[in-house]
Design a protein around this motif. Sequence first.
Motif, PDB file in Angstrom:
ATOM      1  N   ASN A  12      -5.104 -19.431  -8.609  1.00  0.00           N
ATOM      2  CA  ASN A  12      -4.208 -19.360  -9.757  1.00  0.00           C
ATOM      3  C   ASN A  12      -3.381 -18.093  -9.575  1.00  0.00           C
ATOM      4  OD1 ASN A  12      -3.080 -18.539 -12.284  1.00  0.00           O
ATOM      5  ND2 ASN A  12      -4.511 -19.853 -13.380  1.00  0.00           N
ATOM      6  N   ASN A  14      -0.641 -17.159 -11.304  1.00  0.00           N
ATOM      7  CA  ASN A  14      -0.061 -16.578 -12.526  1.00  0.00           C
ATOM      8  C   ASN A  14       1.400 -16.185 -12.317  1.00  0.00           C
ATOM      9  OD1 ASN A  14       0.177 -15.619 -15.116  1.00  0.00           O
ATOM     10  ND2 ASN A  14      -0.954 -13.716 -14.741  1.00  0.00           N
ATOM     11  N   GLN A  38      -2.190 -22.829  -8.736  1.00  0.00           N
ATOM     12  CA  GLN A  38      -2.062 -23.172 -10.140  1.00  0.00           C
ATOM     13  C   GLN A  38      -1.241 -22.109 -10.869  1.00  0.00           C
ATOM     14  OE1 GLN A  38      -5.682 -22.720  -9.141  1.00  0.00           O
ATOM     15  NE2 GLN A  38      -5.227 -24.586  -8.005  1.00  0.00           N
ATOM     16  N   GLU A  39      -0.747 -22.503 -12.031  1.00  0.00           N
ATOM     17  CA  GLU A  39       0.055 -21.659 -12.915  1.00  0.00           C
ATOM     18  C   GLU A  39       1.292 -21.137 -12.193  1.00  0.00           C
ATOM     19  OE1 GLU A  39      -0.865 -18.713 -16.680  1.00  0.00           O
ATOM     20  OE2 GLU A  39      -2.452 -19.030 -15.196  1.00  0.00           O
ATOM     21  N   TYR A 117      -5.111 -27.600 -12.908  1.00  0.00           N
ATOM     22  CA  TYR A 117      -5.092 -26.471 -13.838  1.00  0.00           C
ATOM     23  C   TYR A 117      -5.558 -26.998 -15.192  1.00  0.00           C
ATOM     24  CZ  TYR A 117      -3.326 -22.542 -16.627  1.00  0.00           C
ATOM     25  OH  TYR A 117      -3.211 -21.487 -17.498  1.00  0.00           O
ATOM     26  N   GLY A 157      -9.242 -25.812  -8.220  1.00  0.00           N
ATOM     27  CA  GLY A 157      -8.367 -25.265  -9.235  1.00  0.00           C
ATOM     28  C   GLY A 157      -9.038 -24.370 -10.242  1.00  0.00           C
ATOM     29  N   ASP A 158      -8.231 -24.006 -11.227  1.00  0.00           N
ATOM     30  CA  ASP A 158      -8.678 -23.189 -12.347  1.00  0.00           C
ATOM     31  C   ASP A 158      -9.187 -24.142 -13.424  1.00  0.00           C
ATOM     32  OD1 ASP A 158      -9.016 -21.585 -14.542  1.00  0.00           O
ATOM     33  OD2 ASP A 158      -6.953 -20.836 -14.603  1.00  0.00           O
ATOM     34  N   ASP A 228     -12.688 -20.479 -11.440  1.00  0.00           N
ATOM     35  CA  ASP A 228     -11.926 -21.153 -10.385  1.00  0.00           C
ATOM     36  C   ASP A 228     -12.920 -21.779  -9.409  1.00  0.00           C
ATOM     37  OD1 ASP A 228      -8.980 -19.987 -10.846  1.00  0.00           O
ATOM     38  OD2 ASP A 228     -10.468 -18.387 -11.157  1.00  0.00           O
ATOM     39  N   SER A 256      -2.285 -11.263  -9.356  1.00  0.00           N
ATOM     40  CA  SER A 256      -2.711 -12.253 -10.333  1.00  0.00           C
ATOM     41  C   SER A 256      -4.030 -11.776 -10.934  1.00  0.00           C
ATOM     42  CB  SER A 256      -2.921 -13.607  -9.661  1.00  0.00           C
ATOM     43  OG  SER A 256      -3.587 -14.504 -10.526  1.00  0.00           O
ATOM     44  N   HIS A 258      -6.422 -13.723 -11.231  1.00  0.00           N
ATOM     45  CA  HIS A 258      -7.401 -14.548 -10.530  1.00  0.00           C
ATOM     46  C   HIS A 258      -7.454 -14.166  -9.050  1.00  0.00           C
ATOM     47  CE1 HIS A 258      -7.759 -17.834 -13.665  1.00  0.00           C
ATOM     48  NE2 HIS A 258      -6.639 -17.236 -14.052  1.00  0.00           N
TER      49      HIS A 258
END
Length: 279
Positions: A12, A14, A38-39, A117, A157-158, A228, A256, A258
């Motif tokens: 992720n 972000n 993701q994101e 996500y 994924g998250d 995650d 990020s 994450h």
Amino acid sequence: MSCDANRFVTWNVNSLKVRLPHVLRYLDEKRPTLVALQELKCVTEQVPTEPFAERGYQILAFGQPTYNGVALIAPNEWQAQEVHRGIPGFADDAARLLAVEWRIPAQTRPLWTVSAYFPNGQAVGSEKFAYKLRWIEALTAWLAALDPQRQAIFVMGDANIAPEARDAHPSWPEESIHVSSAERAAWAELVAQGFTDAVRICHPEEVLYSWWDYRQGAFRRNIGLRIDHILVSAPLARCVIAAGVDREPRTWQRPSDHAPVWVEWLPPTNMATQSSNSV
């Protein structure tokens, strides 16, 4: 990493716009086979392709402005046979899932990779929490139909869920968002369709986190959550040779919140006609 092994990563980021230099640095330094993002926080048309192509990768994305967005970065020579943007049969305005069935040179069986996500859920009992549970239920049903007992599938994924008590720092409130009984039950139902947590194959007891709040020195103090995940379907579980959380990118400038989660695996003998085609 073994020269025959594949390294899959979920991250992720972000905001891909902000973290693109980090993603490219990670590709250059780690040379993973495939990365699920993701994101993204950008529309599909704004996702760059050239810097990935220069490194031998293609990127498939499903984005939207400001929020959400998922992508898969894969070797140029892999062929996408079937692509789903969103959970089939589930009406949703959010760009939260990208699933691709790949045909891979030197491999006789297809491989599914999913970048997901999961909804955050906001607060237990809220409308967004109910949506989160409906979303997971729909994903579970669709993945079950893919037959994870027989098909080669990675779900990455998250998940916005810490599956067990050890996956959340002790200071995290019990029965709050990410750790509630309802979320953990929904996650367990998804996993029960035929999946295994890749990190727990290699680290059955270790306390590991993949997300730390930007505030209050959470990363430095290791106050985090393991939300995650990489799930592998039944035919792949015995092929995992290593997995973990890569904390290094969380130390980079403007990181990020994450960290990447990764798995290394060798194709099963009934999937490959020769050594796997790693990037």
